[in-house]
Structure formats: structure tokens, C-alpha cells
Design a protein around this motif. Structure first.
Motif, short mmCIF file in Angstrom:
data_model
loop_
_atom_site.label_atom_id
_atom_site.label_comp_id
_atom_site.label_asym_id
_atom_site.label_seq_id
_atom_site.Cartn_x
_atom_site.Cartn_y
_atom_site.Cartn_z
N GLU A 118 1.90 -87.10 -61.81
CA GLU A 118 0.70 -86.65 -61.50
C GLU A 118 0.12 -87.42 -59.88
O GLU A 118 -0.56 -88.15 -60.05
CB GLU A 118 -0.27 -85.92 -62.17
N VAL A 119 -0.10 -86.28 -59.26
CA VAL A 119 -0.79 -86.68 -58.20
C VAL A 119 -1.52 -85.11 -57.34
O VAL A 119 -1.22 -84.47 -58.24
CB VAL A 119 0.01 -87.26 -56.89
N GLU A 120 -3.15 -85.90 -56.94
CA GLU A 120 -3.79 -84.53 -56.48
C GLU A 120 -4.21 -84.61 -55.20
O GLU A 120 -4.84 -85.80 -54.67
CB GLU A 120 -4.22 -84.03 -57.70
N PHE A 121 -4.77 -84.15 -54.53
CA PHE A 121 -5.25 -83.68 -53.14
C PHE A 121 -7.00 -83.95 -53.92
O PHE A 121 -7.54 -83.00 -54.37
CB PHE A 121 -4.56 -82.91 -51.72
N VAL A 122 -7.01 -84.65 -53.12
CA VAL A 122 -8.56 -84.80 -52.99
C VAL A 122 -9.87 -84.20 -52.46
O VAL A 122 -10.58 -83.52 -52.37
CB VAL A 122 -9.34 -86.48 -53.75
N LYS A 123 -9.79 -84.34 -51.30
CA LYS A 123 -10.78 -84.23 -49.54
C LYS A 123 -9.81 -85.11 -48.34
O LYS A 123 -9.15 -86.25 -48.44
CB LYS A 123 -11.79 -85.09 -50.34
N SER A 124 -10.39 -84.02 -47.63
CA SER A 124 -10.14 -84.97 -46.32
C SER A 124 -11.23 -85.21 -45.85
O SER A 124 -12.65 -84.71 -45.57
CB SER A 124 -9.98 -83.54 -45.42
N CYS A 131 -15.59 -91.14 -47.14
CA CYS A 131 -14.69 -91.23 -48.35
C CYS A 131 -14.98 -90.84 -49.76
O CYS A 131 -16.19 -91.62 -49.70
CB CYS A 131 -13.97 -91.52 -48.03
N PRO A 132 -14.06 -91.08 -50.09
CA PRO A 132 -14.82 -90.49 -52.38
C PRO A 132 -15.11 -92.14 -52.72
O PRO A 132 -14.77 -93.15 -51.96
CB PRO A 132 -13.16 -90.81 -53.06
N LYS A 133 -16.15 -91.93 -53.59
CA LYS A 133 -17.18 -92.88 -53.21
C LYS A 133 -17.04 -93.07 -54.66
O LYS A 133 -17.78 -93.33 -55.93
CB LYS A 133 -18.55 -92.55 -53.31
N ASP A 134 -16.31 -93.60 -55.44
CA ASP A 134 -15.78 -93.85 -57.14
C ASP A 134 -15.15 -96.17 -56.40
O ASP A 134 -14.66 -96.73 -54.88
CB ASP A 134 -14.92 -93.45 -57.43
N ASP A 135 -14.74 -96.35 -57.25
CA ASP A 135 -14.15 -97.47 -58.10
C ASP A 135 -12.47 -97.84 -57.97
O ASP A 135 -12.52 -99.15 -58.02
CB ASP A 135 -14.50 -98.45 -58.35
N ARG A 136 -12.38 -96.46 -57.26
CA ARG A 136 -10.32 -97.04 -57.43
C ARG A 136 -9.70 -97.71 -56.85
O ARG A 136 -9.75 -96.78 -55.26
CB ARG A 136 -9.88 -95.25 -58.04
N LEU A 179 -4.70 -88.30 -55.31
CA LEU A 179 -5.04 -89.31 -56.16
C LEU A 179 -3.97 -89.28 -57.20
O LEU A 179 -3.43 -88.30 -57.71
CB LEU A 179 -6.53 -88.33 -57.06
N VAL A 180 -3.25 -90.69 -57.40
CA VAL A 180 -2.22 -91.11 -58.03
C VAL A 180 -2.89 -91.00 -59.74
O VAL A 180 -3.33 -91.83 -59.97
CB VAL A 180 -1.67 -91.74 -57.38
N ASN A 181 -2.11 -90.76 -60.89
CA ASN A 181 -2.06 -90.92 -62.20
C ASN A 181 -4.09 -90.99 -62.44
O ASN A 181 -4.35 -91.66 -63.68
CB ASN A 181 -1.59 -92.10 -62.09
N LYS A 182 -4.58 -90.48 -61.87
CA LYS A 182 -5.87 -90.24 -62.23
C LYS A 182 -6.72 -92.11 -62.13
O LYS A 182 -7.47 -91.88 -62.86
CB LYS A 182 -6.01 -89.67 -63.52
N SER A 183 -6.04 -92.78 -61.23
CA SER A 183 -6.68 -93.91 -61.22
C SER A 183 -6.55 -94.75 -59.88
O SER A 183 -6.86 -95.94 -59.70
CB SER A 183 -5.39 -95.05 -62.20
N TRP A 184 -5.29 -94.18 -59.23
CA TRP A 184 -5.72 -94.81 -58.19
C TRP A 184 -5.31 -94.13 -56.61
O TRP A 184 -5.33 -92.86 -56.72
CB TRP A 184 -4.49 -96.00 -58.01
N TYR A 185 -5.29 -94.40 -55.64
CA TYR A 185 -5.30 -93.26 -53.74
C TYR A 185 -4.25 -94.04 -53.48
O TYR A 185 -4.04 -95.27 -53.27
CB TYR A 185 -6.67 -93.30 -53.81
#
Length: 316
Positions: A118-124, A131-136, A179-185
Motif C-alpha cells: 500500500e502507498v498513500e500520499f502524505v503531504k507536499s 516535511c513529516p516529523k517522524d522517524d520513518r 508513505l509505503v506500507n505505513k513504514s517508510w517514505y
């Protein structure tokens, strides 16, 4: 036919070097299809040694042992110089079946799950700090405008229009996170070198893209896309050299390996060879590279495997 020829030409056949110590003939030329094969054997063929004088049997055994050790050392030197040997792999133990087809990438123990479910667009983001502030972990995809960034992303995830393709180069002007497989970008970065954009806009794009590279702690590697259907471009070489000077990990992803511009000019494998020769002037060890085509699917699975081993090592 062109695609098959390219794959065959650039396949790395390491076995002959690994077994050279047991070969009875030192004159046979190993069947390497690397553009650097002359460099590899430069030291051994440039100044042939004179025929040695007869030695006692005990000395012969010592000499043979030294020759075998030297051959093993040459094997490791070849692997370390021309191949990408990942963590967990001993260069002395690399064999041809460990090298991903159409690349110089050795598959190691960190390679794992590579399927994209699965893949989902997160943000531009218009600025790196947005940019997203997580540790992925994330992989940034960069390249000259119209190199096929969006097409490659769509091919990797096997979904159309995940990254919108456009016939107008330079359309991507933001940092886009998927976001890919809810684990990496996967991160789609603005293309560089769009001649029709205003000079000020080109400079702005360059400035905030460089800021992303220098300040993004979760960046695993940059996938630097190079159009294999055209001769090496100075702007691509400059970009690669900048990344290298700033110690940004990168993988050269050669795109459009199934085509030639207008049916004229050099084949993709020749363009890749010329690019590698130019890069070899600045790199003691060649970065990982791989051939791809978003049309035929060439290199897709291999690239995902390479990304998985980089990602898993980064996680550990």
C-alpha cells in the motif's frame, strides 16, 4: 532485443575472477562486461613478469601459496572498487549470483521484504522544515526534469498516477512524501535543469532541495535518476559530485534503458558506460547503480530489494 542486449552487456560475471587462483592459464581474459575491465587488470598486464628461474620444490609451494593469496586479494579489491558491497558481506566471498542483474549491487543479509502492498500520499512541503516529523526512513528520488521520476515511482508502487506524470518538465516544485506500507517514505523531489523556468525559480528549487539533503536525518539514500537514452549530461555529473562532496548516500538509477532518442545516437548501455567512466574519475569506490525501465519493468524488483537492504540496515 535491445533490452536483452543491455542486460547481457552489463551483467557482472564475478565467478571467473574468484576462481582465477585455480586456473591453469593466466593469459585467458575473464569475461567481465564492466566498462572498467581494463582498469581491473591494468596492474597485472601492463608489465609482464619475466619467466622465473627454476626453484626447489619447497620454494615452489611457497610461491604458489603467495600467488593464491594475491588472487584472493585481487578479488576483494575488485568487489570493493567496482561493486556495491553492503554491510554484512565479506568482499572475499562475493560471487556472481549475489549481484543483482543489470547492476553492480551485491545482495546481502539485510535484504528482506520488498513488496509494496500500500502507498498513500502524505503531504507536499515547500520547505524542508515542513516535511513529516517522524522517524520513518525515506528515499529521495531526484533527477533532471523529464528524466522519468514520476514514471519510476508509479512503476515501483504499481499504481497509476500515484505521482502524476506530465509532458511539461519541471511541474514538480514541492517536496512530496508518499508513505509505503505505513513504514517508510518515497520522496519525490523537484527536478533540476528545467531550462524554461525563470533563473530565480531554478535557484530557489536548488536551494531548498539542498537544504533537505543536508538537514534530513531520516534520509537513507538518494536515488539519483540518470536518463540512459542520452549521453552523459554535465548537470547530472555536477549533482552527483555535490552529493558525494556532502557525503549524501546515493544510488544511480539509470532510466529509459529500453529506448534511444529518435532511433539515433548511442545505445543506453554505451551512455551508461560513458557516465560511469566520468564518475570513476572522482570516486575511488563506485556508488551503487542499476538499470531500469518504467515501460518494461526492468530493474523494478531488483531496485526494491536494494532499497530493502539499505532500509533494514538503517533501522538496525
Amino acid at each position: 532485443m535491445l533490452l536483452l542486449r543491455n542486460r547481457g552487456l552489463l551483467s557482472l560475471q564475478v565467478t571467473s575472477l574468484l576462481s582465477s587462483s585455480s586456473s591453469s592459464s593466466s593469459q585467458a581474459t575473464p569475461p567481465f562486461f564492466l566498462c572498467f575491465k581494463n582498469t581491473l587488470f591494468h596492474s597485472t598486464h601492463q608489465n609482464p613478469s619475466p619467466k622465473p628461474k627454476p626453484k626447489p620444490q619447497t620454494q615452489h609451494h611457497v610461491s604458489a601459496s603467495k600467488t593464491e593469496k594475491q588472487a584472493i586479494s585481487d578479488t576483494a579489491r575488485f568487489a570493493q572498487t567496482f561493486l556495491f558491497v553492503p554491510p554484512g558481506v565479506d568482499p572475499e566471498e562475493v560471487t556472481d549470483d549475489m549481484v543483482l542483474p543489470g547492476s553492480n549491487i551485491v545482495l546481502g543479509p539485510y535484504a528482506g521484504h520488498a513488496q509494496i502492498k500500500e502507498v498513500e500520499f502524505v503531504k507536499s512541503s515547500s520547505r524542508p522544515k515542513d516535511c513529516p516529523k517522524d522517524d520513518r526512513p525515506e528515499f529521495a528520488i531526484l533527477g533532471r526534469s523529464n528524466v522519468g521520476k514520476s514514471s519510476l515511482i508509479n512503476a515501483l508502487v504499481r499504481k497509476k498516477e500515484v505521482a502524476l506524470t506530465s509532458k511539461k518538465p519541471g511541474k514538480t516544485q514541492l517536496i512530496n512524501h508518499f508513505l509505503v506500507n505505513k513504514s517508510w517514505y518515497i520522496v519525490d523531489l523537484p527536478g533540476y535543469g528545467f531550462a524554461k523556468a525563470p533563473e530565480s525559480a531554478r535557484m530557489d528549487w536548488s536551494a531548498f532541495t539542498k537544504g533537505y539533503f543536508l538537514n534530513r536525518a531520516t534520509l537513507v539514500a538518494v536515488l539519483l535518476l540518470i536518463d540512459a537514452s542520452v549521453p552523459p549530461q554535465k548537470i547530472d555529473l555536477d549533482c552527483a559530485n555535490w552529493l558525494g562532496r556532502n557525503n549524501i548516500p546515493m544510488t544511480f538509477v539509470f532510466t529509459k534503458c529500453d529506448k534511444m532518442k529518435g532511433g539515433k545516437g548511442k545505445r543506453p548501455d554505451e551512455n551508461i558506460k560513458n557516465f560511469q567512466v566520468m564518475m570513476g574519475q572522482n570516486y575511488g569506490k563506485h556508488p551503487p547503480w542499476i538499470m531500469t525501465s518504467s515501460v518494461t519493468g526492468l530493474g523494478r524488483d531488483e531496485l526494491l530489494l536494494h532499497m530493502s537492504q539499505l532500509r533494514n540496515y538503517w533501522d538496525n
